[in-house]
Design a protein around this motif. Structure first.
Motif, PDB file in Angstrom:
ATOM      1  N   MET A 177       0.836  -1.179   0.000  1.00  0.00           N
ATOM      2  CA  MET A 177       0.000   0.000   0.000  1.00  0.00           C
ATOM      3  C   MET A 177       0.883   1.245   0.000  1.00  0.00           C
ATOM      4  SD  MET A 177      -3.144  -0.512   2.644  1.00  0.00           S
ATOM      5  CE  MET A 177      -2.134  -1.046   4.012  1.00  0.00           C
ATOM      6  N   PRO A 178       1.170   1.787  -1.164  1.00  0.00           N
ATOM      7  CA  PRO A 178       1.993   2.993  -1.175  1.00  0.00           C
ATOM      8  C   PRO A 178       1.230   4.216  -0.648  1.00  0.00           C
ATOM      9  CG  PRO A 178       1.314   2.419  -3.396  1.00  0.00           C
ATOM     10  CD  PRO A 178       0.855   1.311  -2.506  1.00  0.00           C
ATOM     11  N   THR A 179       1.850   4.925   0.276  1.00  0.00           N
ATOM     12  CA  THR A 179       1.291   6.174   0.773  1.00  0.00           C
ATOM     13  C   THR A 179       1.685   7.291  -0.174  1.00  0.00           C
ATOM     14  OG1 THR A 179       1.340   5.426   3.066  1.00  0.00           O
ATOM     15  CG2 THR A 179       1.298   7.816   2.703  1.00  0.00           C
ATOM     16  N   VAL A 180       0.716   8.042  -0.637  1.00  0.00           N
ATOM     17  CA  VAL A 180       0.950   9.141  -1.569  1.00  0.00           C
ATOM     18  C   VAL A 180       1.201  10.434  -0.805  1.00  0.00           C
ATOM     19  CG1 VAL A 180      -0.066  10.485  -3.440  1.00  0.00           C
ATOM     20  CG2 VAL A 180      -0.546   8.044  -3.261  1.00  0.00           C
ATOM     21  N   LEU A 181       0.383  10.709   0.200  1.00  0.00           N
ATOM     22  CA  LEU A 181       0.465  11.934   0.988  1.00  0.00           C
ATOM     23  C   LEU A 181       0.081  11.639   2.427  1.00  0.00           C
ATOM     24  CD1 LEU A 181      -1.755  14.319  -1.198  1.00  0.00           C
ATOM     25  CD2 LEU A 181       0.685  14.593  -0.879  1.00  0.00           C
ATOM     26  N   THR A 182       0.609  12.432   3.320  1.00  0.00           N
ATOM     27  CA  THR A 182       0.125  12.478   4.690  1.00  0.00           C
ATOM     28  C   THR A 182      -0.071  13.949   5.005  1.00  0.00           C
ATOM     29  OG1 THR A 182       1.368  10.489   5.278  1.00  0.00           O
ATOM     30  CG2 THR A 182       0.582  11.865   7.086  1.00  0.00           C
ATOM     31  N   ILE A 183      -1.299  14.318   5.295  1.00  0.00           N
ATOM     32  CA  ILE A 183      -1.635  15.704   5.613  1.00  0.00           C
ATOM     33  C   ILE A 183      -2.431  15.690   6.912  1.00  0.00           C
ATOM     34  CG2 ILE A 183      -2.813  17.811   4.881  1.00  0.00           C
ATOM     35  CD1 ILE A 183      -2.521  16.811   1.980  1.00  0.00           C
ATOM     36  N   GLY A 184      -1.868  16.294   7.952  1.00  0.00           N
ATOM     37  CA  GLY A 184      -2.535  16.281   9.249  1.00  0.00           C
ATOM     38  C   GLY A 184      -2.805  14.843   9.660  1.00  0.00           C
ATOM     39  N   PRO A 185      -4.051  14.535  10.024  1.00  0.00           N
ATOM     40  CA  PRO A 185      -4.363  13.169  10.468  1.00  0.00           C
ATOM     41  C   PRO A 185      -4.661  12.200   9.321  1.00  0.00           C
ATOM     42  CG  PRO A 185      -6.313  14.523  10.662  1.00  0.00           C
ATOM     43  CD  PRO A 185      -5.193  15.439  10.193  1.00  0.00           C
ATOM     44  N   TYR A 186      -4.576  12.671   8.069  1.00  0.00           N
ATOM     45  CA  TYR A 186      -5.020  11.869   6.928  1.00  0.00           C
ATOM     46  C   TYR A 186      -3.849  11.224   6.192  1.00  0.00           C
ATOM     47  CZ  TYR A 186      -9.123  14.726   7.737  1.00  0.00           C
ATOM     48  OH  TYR A 186     -10.179  15.374   8.322  1.00  0.00           O
ATOM     49  N   ARG A 187      -4.027   9.969   5.850  1.00  0.00           N
ATOM     50  CA  ARG A 187      -3.080   9.259   4.999  1.00  0.00           C
ATOM     51  C   ARG A 187      -3.791   8.935   3.700  1.00  0.00           C
ATOM     52  NH1 ARG A 187      -0.911   3.802   3.864  1.00  0.00           N
ATOM     53  NH2 ARG A 187      -2.694   2.876   4.900  1.00  0.00           N
ATOM     54  N   GLU A 220      -4.311  17.087  -6.542  1.00  0.00           N
ATOM     55  CA  GLU A 220      -4.710  16.151  -7.592  1.00  0.00           C
ATOM     56  C   GLU A 220      -3.540  15.756  -8.497  1.00  0.00           C
ATOM     57  OE1 GLU A 220      -7.408  16.338 -11.530  1.00  0.00           O
ATOM     58  OE2 GLU A 220      -8.445  16.849  -9.666  1.00  0.00           O
ATOM     59  N   ASN A 221      -2.736  16.721  -8.912  1.00  0.00           N
ATOM     60  CA  ASN A 221      -1.617  16.396  -9.804  1.00  0.00           C
ATOM     61  C   ASN A 221      -0.639  15.432  -9.150  1.00  0.00           C
ATOM     62  OD1 ASN A 221      -2.596  17.961 -11.887  1.00  0.00           O
ATOM     63  ND2 ASN A 221      -1.388  19.752 -11.329  1.00  0.00           N
ATOM     64  N   ARG A 222      -0.341  15.668  -7.901  1.00  0.00           N
ATOM     65  CA  ARG A 222       0.582  14.774  -7.176  1.00  0.00           C
ATOM     66  C   ARG A 222       0.001  13.370  -7.054  1.00  0.00           C
ATOM     67  NH1 ARG A 222       3.363  16.011  -1.326  1.00  0.00           N
ATOM     68  NH2 ARG A 222       4.429  14.026  -1.149  1.00  0.00           N
ATOM     69  N   ILE A 223      -1.278  13.264  -6.784  1.00  0.00           N
ATOM     70  CA  ILE A 223      -1.930  11.961  -6.667  1.00  0.00           C
ATOM     71  C   ILE A 223      -1.889  11.235  -8.010  1.00  0.00           C
ATOM     72  CG2 ILE A 223      -4.141  10.796  -6.271  1.00  0.00           C
ATOM     73  CD1 ILE A 223      -4.724  13.110  -4.208  1.00  0.00           C
ATOM     74  N   MET A 224      -2.209  11.951  -9.088  1.00  0.00           N
ATOM     75  CA  MET A 224      -2.201  11.331 -10.409  1.00  0.00           C
ATOM     76  C   MET A 224      -0.785  10.904 -10.819  1.00  0.00           C
ATOM     77  SD  MET A 224      -5.099  13.555 -12.395  1.00  0.00           S
ATOM     78  CE  MET A 224      -5.174  12.477 -13.808  1.00  0.00           C
ATOM     79  N   GLU A 225       0.206  11.730 -10.528  1.00  0.00           N
ATOM     80  CA  GLU A 225       1.593  11.366 -10.822  1.00  0.00           C
ATOM     81  C   GLU A 225       2.006  10.122 -10.045  1.00  0.00           C
ATOM     82  OE1 GLU A 225       4.020  14.791 -10.022  1.00  0.00           O
ATOM     83  OE2 GLU A 225       3.150  15.916 -11.684  1.00  0.00           O
ATOM     84  N   ALA A 226       1.608  10.048  -8.788  1.00  0.00           N
ATOM     85  CA  ALA A 226       1.937   8.878  -7.969  1.00  0.00           C
ATOM     86  C   ALA A 226       1.246   7.627  -8.528  1.00  0.00           C
ATOM     87  CB  ALA A 226       1.523   9.105  -6.521  1.00  0.00           C
ATOM     88  N   TRP A 227      -0.008   7.766  -8.960  1.00  0.00           N
ATOM     89  CA  TRP A 227      -0.750   6.640  -9.544  1.00  0.00           C
ATOM     90  C   TRP A 227      -0.016   6.112 -10.772  1.00  0.00           C
ATOM     91  CZ3 TRP A 227      -5.321   4.074  -8.295  1.00  0.00           C
ATOM     92  CH2 TRP A 227      -5.824   3.220  -9.278  1.00  0.00           C
ATOM     93  N   HIS A 228       0.308   7.020 -11.696  1.00  0.00           N
ATOM     94  CA  HIS A 228       0.981   6.608 -12.939  1.00  0.00           C
ATOM     95  C   HIS A 228       2.380   6.075 -12.648  1.00  0.00           C
ATOM     96  CE1 HIS A 228      -2.277   7.823 -15.476  1.00  0.00           C
ATOM     97  NE2 HIS A 228      -2.257   9.054 -15.002  1.00  0.00           N
ATOM     98  N   GLY A 229       3.046   6.648 -11.670  1.00  0.00           N
ATOM     99  CA  GLY A 229       4.375   6.162 -11.295  1.00  0.00           C
ATOM    100  C   GLY A 229       4.325   4.757 -10.712  1.00  0.00           C
ATOM    101  N   TYR A 230       3.286   4.467  -9.972  1.00  0.00           N
ATOM    102  CA  TYR A 230       3.180   3.160  -9.314  1.00  0.00           C
ATOM    103  C   TYR A 230       2.611   2.106 -10.276  1.00  0.00           C
ATOM    104  CZ  TYR A 230       2.270  -0.343  -5.741  1.00  0.00           C
ATOM    105  OH  TYR A 230       2.257  -1.503  -5.010  1.00  0.00           O
ATOM    106  N   PHE A 231       1.552   2.458 -10.986  1.00  0.00           N
ATOM    107  CA  PHE A 231       0.861   1.481 -11.833  1.00  0.00           C
ATOM    108  C   PHE A 231       1.294   1.540 -13.300  1.00  0.00           C
ATOM    109  CE2 PHE A 231      -2.337   2.115  -8.386  1.00  0.00           C
ATOM    110  CZ  PHE A 231      -2.284   0.828  -7.880  1.00  0.00           C
ATOM    111  N   GLY A 232       2.006   2.586 -13.691  1.00  0.00           N
ATOM    112  CA  GLY A 232       2.410   2.745 -15.096  1.00  0.00           C
ATOM    113  C   GLY A 232       1.323   3.457 -15.878  1.00  0.00           C
ATOM    114  N   GLY A 233       1.663   3.839 -17.093  1.00  0.00           N
ATOM    115  CA  GLY A 233       0.676   4.497 -17.969  1.00  0.00           C
ATOM    116  C   GLY A 233       0.703   5.946 -17.766  1.00  0.00           C
TER     117      GLY A 233
END
Length: 78
Positions: free
Chosen positions: A1-11, A65-78
């Motif tokens: 389970m790759p963590t993309v961000l941690t902000i305050g109490p949220y992972r 959103e951009n960081r999340i999408m970059e992390a998705w493509h980096g992890y899963f490809g495409g």
């Protein structure tokens, strides 16, 4: 389970098995876990969070959103 961000109490994270689904992110705080589709951001499952908190989480997702999408493509490809 790759963590993309941690902000305050949220992972913000993905499950390795999420590859075949549209881009999304899971958000965890304590025992609550929600799932949001990305582009546009929309709630899939609320997992115990209340409406005001879900609105705050959605705003955080929109801001990163951009960081999340970059992390998705980096992890899963495409």
């Amino acid at each position: 389970m790759p963590t993309v961000l941690t902000i305050g109490p949220y992972r913000f994270f993905f499950y390795a098995s999420d590859r075949d689904e549209p881009i999304h992110v899971h958000v965890e705080r304590d025992d609550n876990v929600a799932k949001f589709w990305i582009g546009p951001t929309r709630l899939q499952t609320s997992g115990g969070f209340g409406r005001p908190e879900l609105a705050r989480i959605q705003k955080l997702i929109d801001e990163h959103e951009n960081r999340i999408m970059e992390a998705w493509h980096g992890y899963f490809g495409g």
